[in-house]
Scaffold this motif. Structure first.
Motif, PDB file in Angstrom:
ATOM      1  N   TRP A 172       0.845  -1.193   0.000  1.00 22.48           N
ATOM      2  CA  TRP A 172       0.000   0.000   0.000  1.00 22.48           C
ATOM      3  C   TRP A 172       0.878   1.239   0.000  1.00 22.48           C
ATOM      4  O   TRP A 172       1.616   1.504   0.939  1.00 22.48           O
ATOM      5  CB  TRP A 172      -0.913   0.016   1.223  1.00 22.48           C
ATOM      6  CG  TRP A 172      -1.807   1.229   1.253  1.00 22.48           C
ATOM      7  CD1 TRP A 172      -2.876   1.473   0.455  1.00 22.48           C
ATOM      8  CD2 TRP A 172      -1.695   2.369   2.115  1.00 22.48           C
ATOM      9  NE1 TRP A 172      -3.449   2.687   0.762  1.00 22.48           N
ATOM     10  CE2 TRP A 172      -2.740   3.262   1.779  1.00 22.48           C
ATOM     11  CE3 TRP A 172      -0.817   2.726   3.137  1.00 22.48           C
ATOM     12  CZ2 TRP A 172      -2.936   4.476   2.427  1.00 22.48           C
ATOM     13  CZ3 TRP A 172      -1.007   3.941   3.783  1.00 22.48           C
ATOM     14  CH2 TRP A 172      -2.055   4.802   3.429  1.00 22.48           C
ATOM     15  N   ARG A 173       0.787   1.974  -1.086  1.00 22.63           N
ATOM     16  CA  ARG A 173       1.504   3.239  -1.209  1.00 22.63           C
ATOM     17  C   ARG A 173       0.537   4.263  -1.778  1.00 22.63           C
ATOM     18  O   ARG A 173      -0.227   3.956  -2.695  1.00 22.63           O
ATOM     19  CB  ARG A 173       2.725   3.094  -2.117  1.00 22.63           C
ATOM     20  CG  ARG A 173       3.795   2.181  -1.526  1.00 22.63           C
ATOM     21  CD  ARG A 173       4.888   1.859  -2.496  1.00 22.63           C
ATOM     22  NE  ARG A 173       5.841   0.927  -1.912  1.00 22.63           N
ATOM     23  CZ  ARG A 173       6.727   0.237  -2.603  1.00 22.63           C
ATOM     24  NH1 ARG A 173       6.785   0.379  -3.916  1.00 22.63           N
ATOM     25  NH2 ARG A 173       7.554  -0.592  -1.998  1.00 22.63           N
ATOM     26  N   ARG A 205      -0.049   8.702  -2.577  1.00 19.82           N
ATOM     27  CA  ARG A 205       0.416  10.094  -2.567  1.00 19.82           C
ATOM     28  C   ARG A 205      -0.780  10.966  -2.223  1.00 19.82           C
ATOM     29  O   ARG A 205      -1.725  11.078  -3.008  1.00 19.82           O
ATOM     30  CB  ARG A 205       1.005  10.488  -3.918  1.00 19.82           C
ATOM     31  CG  ARG A 205       1.520  11.941  -3.955  1.00 19.82           C
ATOM     32  CD  ARG A 205       2.214  12.258  -5.275  1.00 19.82           C
ATOM     33  NE  ARG A 205       3.283  11.313  -5.502  1.00 19.82           N
ATOM     34  CZ  ARG A 205       3.436  10.611  -6.620  1.00 19.82           C
ATOM     35  NH1 ARG A 205       2.582  10.751  -7.619  1.00 19.82           N
ATOM     36  NH2 ARG A 205       4.426   9.761  -6.746  1.00 19.82           N
ATOM     37  N   GLU A 261       4.193   7.253   0.620  1.00 20.41           N
ATOM     38  CA  GLU A 261       4.514   6.984  -0.788  1.00 20.41           C
ATOM     39  C   GLU A 261       5.483   5.816  -0.943  1.00 20.41           C
ATOM     40  O   GLU A 261       5.589   5.239  -2.031  1.00 20.41           O
ATOM     41  CB  GLU A 261       5.122   8.230  -1.438  1.00 20.41           C
ATOM     42  CG  GLU A 261       4.132   9.355  -1.671  1.00 20.41           C
ATOM     43  CD  GLU A 261       4.735  10.469  -2.496  1.00 20.41           C
ATOM     44  OE1 GLU A 261       5.329  10.170  -3.553  1.00 20.41           O
ATOM     45  OE2 GLU A 261       4.627  11.640  -2.085  1.00 20.41           O
ATOM     46  N   THR A 262       6.204   5.489   0.105  1.00 21.51           N
ATOM     47  CA  THR A 262       7.224   4.441   0.002  1.00 21.51           C
ATOM     48  C   THR A 262       6.973   3.298   0.977  1.00 21.51           C
ATOM     49  O   THR A 262       7.843   2.462   1.190  1.00 21.51           O
ATOM     50  CB  THR A 262       8.624   5.033   0.272  1.00 21.51           C
ATOM     51  OG1 THR A 262       8.633   5.677   1.558  1.00 21.51           O
ATOM     52  CG2 THR A 262       8.994   6.051  -0.790  1.00 21.51           C
ATOM     53  N   TRP A 263       5.796   3.247   1.562  1.00 19.01           N
ATOM     54  CA  TRP A 263       5.463   2.196   2.531  1.00 19.01           C
ATOM     55  C   TRP A 263       5.413   0.845   1.846  1.00 19.01           C
ATOM     56  O   TRP A 263       4.998   0.730   0.691  1.00 19.01           O
ATOM     57  CB  TRP A 263       4.111   2.499   3.157  1.00 19.01           C
ATOM     58  CG  TRP A 263       4.116   2.421   4.653  1.00 19.01           C
ATOM     59  CD1 TRP A 263       5.197   2.258   5.457  1.00 19.01           C
ATOM     60  CD2 TRP A 263       2.980   2.525   5.509  1.00 19.01           C
ATOM     61  NE1 TRP A 263       4.802   2.260   6.772  1.00 19.01           N
ATOM     62  CE2 TRP A 263       3.456   2.414   6.835  1.00 19.01           C
ATOM     63  CE3 TRP A 263       1.618   2.698   5.295  1.00 19.01           C
ATOM     64  CZ2 TRP A 263       2.607   2.466   7.934  1.00 19.01           C
ATOM     65  CZ3 TRP A 263       0.779   2.758   6.392  1.00 19.01           C
ATOM     66  CH2 TRP A 263       1.266   2.643   7.694  1.00 19.01           C
ATOM     67  N   ASP A 264       5.773  -0.207   2.581  1.00 22.00           N
ATOM     68  CA  ASP A 264       5.755  -1.560   2.034  1.00 22.00           C
ATOM     69  C   ASP A 264       4.715  -2.449   2.708  1.00 22.00           C
ATOM     70  O   ASP A 264       4.764  -3.669   2.583  1.00 22.00           O
ATOM     71  CB  ASP A 264       7.142  -2.211   2.183  1.00 22.00           C
ATOM     72  CG  ASP A 264       8.167  -1.575   1.265  1.00 22.00           C
ATOM     73  OD1 ASP A 264       7.793  -1.200   0.141  1.00 22.00           O
ATOM     74  OD2 ASP A 264       9.335  -1.443   1.675  1.00 22.00           O
ATOM     75  N   LEU A 306       0.174   6.445  -8.112  1.00 15.34           N
ATOM     76  CA  LEU A 306      -0.215   5.594  -6.991  1.00 15.34           C
ATOM     77  C   LEU A 306      -1.723   5.573  -6.787  1.00 15.34           C
ATOM     78  O   LEU A 306      -2.236   4.788  -5.993  1.00 15.34           O
ATOM     79  CB  LEU A 306       0.460   6.081  -5.702  1.00 15.34           C
ATOM     80  CG  LEU A 306       1.991   6.126  -5.737  1.00 15.34           C
ATOM     81  CD1 LEU A 306       2.534   6.663  -4.426  1.00 15.34           C
ATOM     82  CD2 LEU A 306       2.564   4.751  -6.029  1.00 15.34           C
TER      83      LEU A 306
END
Length: 459
Positions: free
Chosen positions: A30-31, A33, A87-90, A231
């Motif tokens: 889940w990412r 913006r 924006e950069t979550w994994d 995104l």
């Protein structure tokens, strides 16, 4: 991949194992913006694995034991710091859509994005939940044949702007994107208890944000499409390629591949790039140069400026990045790049697709154009030269001298690549141009030394 809460029973599904596997295939990192982070439920969101939300909160001066309301300017600082994080979550979550909404079960971590209406918009200051979600503020929409209800604790709304947005959504539906757990499933509806949500950033918002904060001259070649929200479900589209260039499929170009440097060991990028290039480019068409190096953005220049000046060109570069997306990576990660010169656009697209499947550290690509000043940040000296089925390890005179001075085994690299059996032959190849530069620089240094007092010429 571990998706919590994907459970089913024989009474509700004849094949629970197949359902569980289907849900796992529907899960993605889940990412998002966001133009604004409207809600962050600290007590619950901070429990997700690998979440640095608490560290961000402390840096912003947030007391995480208390709701946001009444904490002055700190919530605003936190929102600005949290936006790049999301924006950069994994964090893996099942995407709620027409196909999955009727199959998720209680406890599943899900992501959502939809035009939603707010029922019972929150008061200021927010009141604690009453225990009955129907009496409190919540978002509603229809997804396929099912109703989606997103309940939330209004005490964890970040700013008064978030409250205003929800009141607007009570009159006219607004698009919200977020993350939460399925709390209940009943009568063709599911209720999600939100951990995080906000409004996705539009391309116009992103372009305006860049233009008003730029420290370098704004490139004239900028297009709104360069700022699309890839995104968001509305911003997803194929690779950005100038339509006028699609016919020139055999034109050779260079492509720059970006990697998360902290996720790889020395040599990993070299191996993965060469492995995928060999798979994509037919042997009889190979005459490729490959360079690998760390990527260092210029000091004192903002990440958005760097991204804009790397990507903006007319006609448009072939690229898989948007300016906001690349800017976030530049500002939040240590990056490395690999330059592959001599491929077609179709081959570049195939390499990109292969890298996304095989290399977890791979982030995306952009066409190389040495006439663009900011692209001087990319390496210029090829480390490898691929010709047909042969791999040539490139060297210059100074590199060989340095290796011998350090007692390095020059045959070790050759043997390493030969043992991998990726190429029919592996040999050394002198970079004559670089050797000439090295020799010229050495001559200049020696000449300057001879002219100094105490030098041989002086004596």
């Amino acid at each position: 991949m571990n998706i919590p809460g994907i459970v089913s029973s024989p009474e509700t599904d004849p094949n629970p194992q197949a359902l569980s596997e289907d849900m796992r295939r529907s899960a993605h990192a889940w990412r998002v913006r966001l133009a604004n982070v409207d809600l962050v439920n600290f007590p619950r969101a901070a429990m997700l694995a690998g979440t640095p939300l608490m560290q961000l909160a402390k840096r912003a001066g947030i007391d995480t034991a208390k709701p946001f309301h009444g904490q002055g300017l700190a919530p605003g600082y936190f929102v600005e710091m949290a936006r790049p994080l999301f924006e950069t979550w994994d964090q893996e979550a099942v995407v709620i859509d027409d196909r999955t909404i009727g199959r998720v079960s209680r406890g599943t971590l899900v992501s959502f994005e939809a035009s939603m209406q707010c029922v019972n918009p929150p008061k200021v200051p927010a009141e604690p939940p009453s225990g009955d979600f129907a009496d409190g503020p919540h978002l509603v929409c229809q997804v396929g044949d099912h109703g989606l209800v997103v309940s939330f604790d209004p005490q964890w709304l970040t700013t008064t702007t978030a409250v205003t947005t929800l009141h607007d959504a009570a009159q006219d539906p607004q698009v919200f994107a977020g993350l939460g757990y399925v709390a209940a499933v009943w009568d063709g509806r599911i209720r999600v208890s939100a951990l995080v949500f906000g409004q996705p950033q539009s391309d116009v918002q992103a372009m305006f944000e860049y233009a008003t904060s730029a420290t370098l001259p704004v490139p004239h070649e900028l297009k709104v499409a360069d700022f699309r929200n890839e995104l968001s479900s509305e911003g997803q589209m194929p690779l950005c390629v100038d339509v006028s260039q699609r016919k020139e499929t055999m034109e050779r170009l260079g492509v720059v591949l970006f990697f998360a440097e902290d996720q790889v060991m020395p040599g990993d990028i070299d191996w993965e790039v060469l492995r995928q290039v060999v798979r994509v480019v037919p042997e009889y068409r190979r005459d490729l140069g490959v360079a690998v190096a760390s990527f260092y953005p210029p000091s004192g220049v903002g990440a958005r400026d760097v991204a804009a000046h790397l990507l903006a060109r007319e006609p448009a570069l072939w690229k898989t990045f948007t300016i906001p997306g690349l800017a976030t990576l530049i500002g939040s990660r240590n990056l490395a790049v690999a330059v592959v010169a001599g491929v077609t656009r179709d081959q570049a697209a195939d390499i990109d697709e292969a890298m996304r499947k095989e290399a977890a550290a791979y982030l995306g690509s952009v066409e190389l154009d040495r006439t663009m000043p900011m692209q001087c940040l990319f390496p210029t000296k090829d480390r490898y030269h691929l010709v047909d089925g042969e791999l040539r390890l490139r060297y210059s005179v100074s590199e060989m001298v340095d290796a011998e001075a350090n007692s390095e085994d020059l045959d070790e690299r050759l043997e390493e690549w030969r043992e991998r059996e990726l190429f029919r032959t592996v040999v050394w190849e002198e970079n004559a141009e670089q050797s000439a530069v090295d020799e010229h620089e050495a001559a200049m240094i020696i000449g300057a030394w001879l002219q100094e007092p105490g030098g041989s010429a002086a004596t």
